[in-house]
Design an enzyme around this catalytic site. Structure first.
Site, PDB file in Angstrom:
ATOM      1  N   ASP A 153       0.861  -1.186   0.000  1.00  7.22           N
ATOM      2  CA  ASP A 153       0.000   0.000   0.000  1.00  7.22           C
ATOM      3  C   ASP A 153       0.898   1.236   0.000  1.00  7.22           C
ATOM      4  O   ASP A 153       1.476   1.591   1.029  1.00  7.22           O
ATOM      5  CB  ASP A 153      -0.913   0.011   1.234  1.00  7.22           C
TER       6      ASP A 153
ATOM      7  N   LYS B 258      -6.988   3.449  -3.225  1.00  6.95           N
ATOM      8  CA  LYS B 258      -7.399   3.425  -1.816  1.00  6.95           C
ATOM      9  C   LYS B 258      -7.556   4.858  -1.346  1.00  6.95           C
ATOM     10  O   LYS B 258      -6.758   5.726  -1.719  1.00  6.95           O
ATOM     11  CB  LYS B 258      -6.324   2.660  -1.036  1.00  6.95           C
TER      12      LYS B 258
ATOM     13  N   LYS C 299     -10.419   0.366  -2.338  1.00  5.42           N
ATOM     14  CA  LYS C 299     -10.250   0.156  -0.887  1.00  5.42           C
ATOM     15  C   LYS C 299     -10.534   1.444  -0.121  1.00  5.42           C
ATOM     16  O   LYS C 299      -9.679   2.323  -0.054  1.00  5.42           O
ATOM     17  CB  LYS C 299      -8.821  -0.335  -0.595  1.00  5.42           C
TER      18      LYS C 299
HETATM   19  O1  LIG Z   1      -5.660   1.355   6.011  1.00  6.33           O
HETATM   20  C1  LIG Z   1      -6.189   1.227   7.081  1.00  6.33           C
HETATM   21  C2  LIG Z   1      -6.433   2.299   8.037  1.00  6.33           C
HETATM   22  O2  LIG Z   1      -5.235   2.797   8.571  1.00  6.33           O
HETATM   23  C3  LIG Z   1      -7.295   1.832   9.155  1.00  6.33           C
HETATM   24  O3  LIG Z   1      -7.903   2.919   9.760  1.00  6.33           O
HETATM   25  P1  LIG Z   1      -8.827   2.730  11.047  1.00  6.33           P
HETATM   26  O4  LIG Z   1      -7.878   2.395  12.183  1.00  6.33           O
HETATM   27  O5  LIG Z   1      -9.483   4.060  11.229  1.00  6.33           O
HETATM   28  O6  LIG Z   1      -9.794   1.623  10.825  1.00  6.33           O
END
Ligand SMILES: O=C[C@H](O)COP(=O)(O)O
Length: 329
Positions: A166, A229, A265
């Protein structure tokens, strides 16, 4: 004026299930991309009230959402122990008795997403499960480290066993309209990934306008992104429905023009089962069922799974358990 009989049948490209190879940067296409904010916001506001996901099928839809989660831990105090616990959850995201009662087959999440240093423990803990490890990279979350180090970071993470990378784009390239620079950067990141699939994090909360989001989405796909994403989860505004509509429509247009399917995503702040259901409806309505699979759709989320498990338990028992019983790591 065109009538129904004079409308030309558009040239339909071949359908590919192959990985998006990218294409030359098409600046005319990029500059034509627009986003009508008020129409997009109206459509986004109508989504939560819609019923594309019928109540009877809710459990199956929530199970589908689980299979599309990139179960994530991205904290400075991550340890091998925490990652091992997260990976155990990734292998068995919902209690076996709940799945049995729902008559659902075995279920795992889409991937486990970690920082570079946690790749090795995650790969070890997931061995034999078939669940890929995704690593955030390129100076995540700001993406401001020297370019050669960002490329080297990708190579190191692939060497360490990450099957998905990513990356974060340089927001300044979008904000200054340096589309060629963004394209070149993304192309270099894709090349460094080799066989590993690359998700381009746009950090949409920092791109200023929806038009920039549309253009950045197209440029990243043209440069060979496998997924686009929304966010790192560290911006002050992360995944939203209006931004999602813009990105999903860019994906649709790219597919119509090239025949290649790019994944989507949304990430950051998605923590409720009902929000996940809205995202699934949006994908179903805008892109169709083919996109509702982990190879083309993921939620980037650290705490969504706990709420989904609670809802599934409620579906089976009629009662809610305390959220602490569904701890992640
Ligand atoms: O890519 C994933 C994100 O960093 C997750 O974010 P979150 O902790 O708000 O679910």
């Amino acid at each position: 004026m065109q009538t129904a009989t004079t409308i030309q049948t558009p040239h339909l490209p071949q359908v590919h299930d192959a990985r998006n190879p990218g294409m030359a940067l098409d600046m005319d296409w990029v500059m034509r991309a627009r986003a009508n904010r008020s129409a997009i916001e109206r459509r986004a506001a109508s989504l939560p009230g819609r019923r594309s996901v019928k109540k009877d099928y809710q459990a199956a839809w929530l199970a589908r959402a689980v299979s599309c989660i990139d179960l994530t831990t991205l904290a400075g105090d991550d340890t091998a122990g925490r990652v091992a616990r997260l990976c155990a959850k990734a292998r068995q995201p919902v209690r076996a008795d709940i799945l049995d009662a729902l008559g659902l087959p075995d279920l795992t999440v889409g991937a486990v997403c970690v920082y570079h240093d946690m790749i090795a423990p995650a790969v070890g803990a997931l061995e034999g499960s078939g669940i890929p490890v995704a690593a955030v990279s390129t100076g995540f979350p700001a993406g401001l480290s020297p370019f050669h180090l960002r490329v080297a970071e990708i190579e190191e993470s692939v060497k360490a066993g990450a099957q998905e990378i990513d990356i974060v784009i340089s927001r300044r390239k979008v904000l200054t309209g340096d589309w060629q620079g963004l394209y070149d950067e993304m192309k270099a990141f894709r090349a460094a990934c080799g066989e590993a699939h690359v998700k381009a994090i746009l950090a949409t909360g920092e791109l200023g306008t929806l038009q920039n989001v549309a253009r950045a989405s197209l440029v990243c796909m043209m440069a060979g992104a496998d997924f686009i994403k929304t966010s790192t989860g560290k911006e002050s505004v992360n995944a939203t429905l209006p931004v999602s509509l813009v990105m999903i429509r860019a994906i649709r247009e790219y597919h119509e023009r090239t025949g290649y399917r790019v994944g989507y995503k949304p990430a950051g702040g998605i923590s409720k089962a009902k929000d996940a259901a809205v995202y699934l409806s949006l994908i179903k309505e805008e892109l169709g069922d083919r996109w509702l699979r982990p190879d083309l759709f993921r939620f980037g989320a650290s705490s969504l799974l706990g709420d989904i498990e609670r809802q599934l338990e409620h579906h089976v028992t009629g009662a809610y358990s305390a959220s602490w019983r569904h701890a992640m790591g």
